[in-house]
Design a protein around this motif. Sequence first.
Motif, PDB file in Angstrom:
ATOM      1  N   ASN A 101       0.821  -1.208   0.000  1.00 21.97           N
ATOM      2  CA  ASN A 101       0.000   0.000   0.000  1.00 21.97           C
ATOM      3  C   ASN A 101       0.859   1.263   0.000  1.00 21.97           C
ATOM      4  OD1 ASN A 101       0.870  -0.578   2.616  1.00 21.97           O
ATOM      5  ND2 ASN A 101      -0.919   0.369   3.575  1.00 21.97           N
ATOM      6  N   LYS A 102       1.997   1.215   0.725  1.00 27.87           N
ATOM      7  CA  LYS A 102       2.879   2.380   0.740  1.00 27.87           C
ATOM      8  C   LYS A 102       3.574   2.557  -0.605  1.00 27.87           C
ATOM      9  CE  LYS A 102       3.877   2.855   5.666  1.00 27.87           C
ATOM     10  NZ  LYS A 102       4.922   2.976   6.701  1.00 27.87           N
ATOM     11  N   SER A 103       4.000   1.453  -1.188  1.00 30.37           N
ATOM     12  CA  SER A 103       4.677   1.561  -2.479  1.00 30.37           C
ATOM     13  C   SER A 103       3.727   2.080  -3.551  1.00 30.37           C
ATOM     14  CB  SER A 103       5.254   0.204  -2.893  1.00 30.37           C
ATOM     15  OG  SER A 103       4.217  -0.740  -3.090  1.00 30.37           O
ATOM     16  N   GLU A 104       2.474   1.642  -3.520  1.00 32.26           N
ATOM     17  CA  GLU A 104       1.491   2.130  -4.483  1.00 32.26           C
ATOM     18  C   GLU A 104       1.218   3.611  -4.280  1.00 32.26           C
ATOM     19  OE1 GLU A 104      -1.928  -0.314  -4.023  1.00 32.26           O
ATOM     20  OE2 GLU A 104      -1.051  -2.050  -5.044  1.00 32.26           O
ATOM     21  N   ARG A 105       1.156   4.012  -3.017  1.00 35.92           N
ATOM     22  CA  ARG A 105       0.916   5.429  -2.706  1.00 35.92           C
ATOM     23  C   ARG A 105       2.061   6.301  -3.226  1.00 35.92           C
ATOM     24  NH1 ARG A 105      -2.028   9.887  -1.673  1.00 35.92           N
ATOM     25  NH2 ARG A 105      -1.118  11.198  -0.070  1.00 35.92           N
ATOM     26  N   LEU A 106       3.317   5.896  -2.969  1.00 33.05           N
ATOM     27  CA  LEU A 106       4.471   6.666  -3.424  1.00 33.05           C
ATOM     28  C   LEU A 106       4.550   6.689  -4.953  1.00 33.05           C
ATOM     29  CD1 LEU A 106       7.263   5.639  -0.892  1.00 33.05           C
ATOM     30  CD2 LEU A 106       6.135   7.843  -1.100  1.00 33.05           C
ATOM     31  N   ALA A 107       4.271   5.551  -5.557  1.00 38.85           N
ATOM     32  CA  ALA A 107       4.307   5.498  -7.023  1.00 38.85           C
ATOM     33  C   ALA A 107       3.256   6.428  -7.628  1.00 38.85           C
ATOM     34  CB  ALA A 107       4.093   4.063  -7.502  1.00 38.85           C
ATOM     35  N   ALA A 108       2.071   6.480  -7.022  1.00 38.36           N
ATOM     36  CA  ALA A 108       1.008   7.364  -7.524  1.00 38.36           C
ATOM     37  C   ALA A 108       1.397   8.828  -7.382  1.00 38.36           C
ATOM     38  CB  ALA A 108      -0.291   7.077  -6.774  1.00 38.36           C
ATOM     39  N   LEU A 109       2.018   9.192  -6.259  1.00 38.82           N
ATOM     40  CA  LEU A 109       2.471  10.569  -6.071  1.00 38.82           C
ATOM     41  C   LEU A 109       3.545  10.920  -7.101  1.00 38.82           C
ATOM     42  CD1 LEU A 109       2.685  10.738  -2.165  1.00 38.82           C
ATOM     43  CD2 LEU A 109       1.155  12.078  -3.601  1.00 38.82           C
ATOM     44  N   ALA A 110       4.475   9.993  -7.328  1.00 39.25           N
ATOM     45  CA  ALA A 110       5.561  10.249  -8.277  1.00 39.25           C
ATOM     46  C   ALA A 110       5.049  10.349  -9.706  1.00 39.25           C
ATOM     47  CB  ALA A 110       6.611   9.143  -8.166  1.00 39.25           C
ATOM     48  N   ASP A 111       4.025   9.581 -10.033  1.00 41.87           N
ATOM     49  CA  ASP A 111       3.502   9.577 -11.400  1.00 41.87           C
ATOM     50  C   ASP A 111       2.825  10.885 -11.790  1.00 41.87           C
ATOM     51  OD1 ASP A 111       4.442   7.078 -11.916  1.00 41.87           O
ATOM     52  OD2 ASP A 111       2.546   6.034 -11.561  1.00 41.87           O
TER      53      ASP A 111
ATOM     54  N   ALA B 281      12.432   8.301  -5.882  1.00 43.76           N
ATOM     55  CA  ALA B 281      11.324   7.806  -5.061  1.00 43.76           C
ATOM     56  C   ALA B 281      10.494   6.781  -5.830  1.00 43.76           C
ATOM     57  CB  ALA B 281      10.443   8.975  -4.609  1.00 43.76           C
ATOM     58  N   ALA B 282      10.267   7.039  -7.098  1.00 43.58           N
ATOM     59  CA  ALA B 282       9.486   6.109  -7.916  1.00 43.58           C
ATOM     60  C   ALA B 282      10.213   4.779  -8.072  1.00 43.58           C
ATOM     61  CB  ALA B 282       9.211   6.721  -9.288  1.00 43.58           C
TER      62      ALA B 282
END
Length: 396
Positions: free
Chosen positions: A4-14, A46-47
């Motif tokens: 869930n954290k990795s998905e959250r960070l990836a979404a912010l980076a995208d 970060a991504a």
Amino acid sequence: MPENKSERLAALADQCVQCGLCLPVCPTYALDGNEAESPRGRIAIAAALARGLAPVTAELREPLDHCLGCLSCERVCPAQVRFGELLVETRAVLGPAPRRPRLLLAMAKRPSWLRLVHRLARWLGLSRWHRQLARRLPGRSALRAALGIASVSTGGPARKPFAAAAAGARLAMFPGCMASIEDADAQQAAMRLLAAAGHAVALLPSFCCGALDAHGGEARASTQAMQRVRKAWQGSGAEGLVTVTPGCLGQLRAALPGVTVSDPYHLLGVAGTALRFRPLPMRVALHLPCTQLNLARSSEVLLALLHRVPGLEVVPLPPRCCGAAGSHLLEFPERAARLREATLESIEMLAPQSVLSSNIGCRLHLAAGMAERGRAVPTMHPLVLLAQQLIEGNSP
């Protein structure tokens, strides 16, 4: 990294479209000329971490540790990337930086410890001999940077508690940790000015809001501090929260969603003719902290308030990060000193009678730099100057 954290960070980076408009306003990119030390580069790192495309190494995390969190990139971003949020969440995953000076930061976060340190520094006469000791310490030493700050600090006046008005205070003042000692005079000045503008204010207990922990990767400690903020706020019965330290704003807003949290300037700016000031023939340089420019966004109303003091000549310094950036000046003192140089040169060129800044960390960092150059210039919180010139008997 949890999914869930990795998905959250990836979404912010995208959200980043890699346009590069952030590069000209990034102080660390200007310092190093290195893409990894830019917002765009940090987002890419970060991504990669979020997607498991790269292992966590000292070399990879260093640009993230170097980031000042000034949010200049976020202000100019056309894609509205929430860079501050991305940075805090990435650091929470990485954990504290290896060079994080835990003992020094623990002192800064505890007002009772800080008072003891000030008493000890005065008893030992630190201002007379700190330079001799500092020369024996390496430039990257956090203790050396701390000695420079302590030598120019006065410790502030005794903090005076303010009670709520009989009908109940509509505003609460958050004193913070270090600011509750170093900026006690600014908090008292804010209380006086707000009262003259018709606002009843109650003073909350002094403790750390958790901003230092949030930006340092100490997620658990940050969460605990935010819970304490919420408890103190709920006990105040107030409707709005103010702080004289813009560095606390982001953390306080995260802790109190739905609550109006601001510095006092906007409230004072709408007071109109309720606030009148005595003349002061003085030339001052105004340093605008990054958090005031990019988070509080109160620089224009502050300038308007200062211009209402007859005879006061206010010269804003060029908007650039001074390098203090919370714990950055202790974690990376050599980089912080390099970032400070341009601002110190601007101060020397202007030759002001005083330097104003709303952020205590910036003010101490600049004062220490001026002292190193042998050009001691008095520093002051703008609210203190305004309160000193306030004409008593104003009515809202």
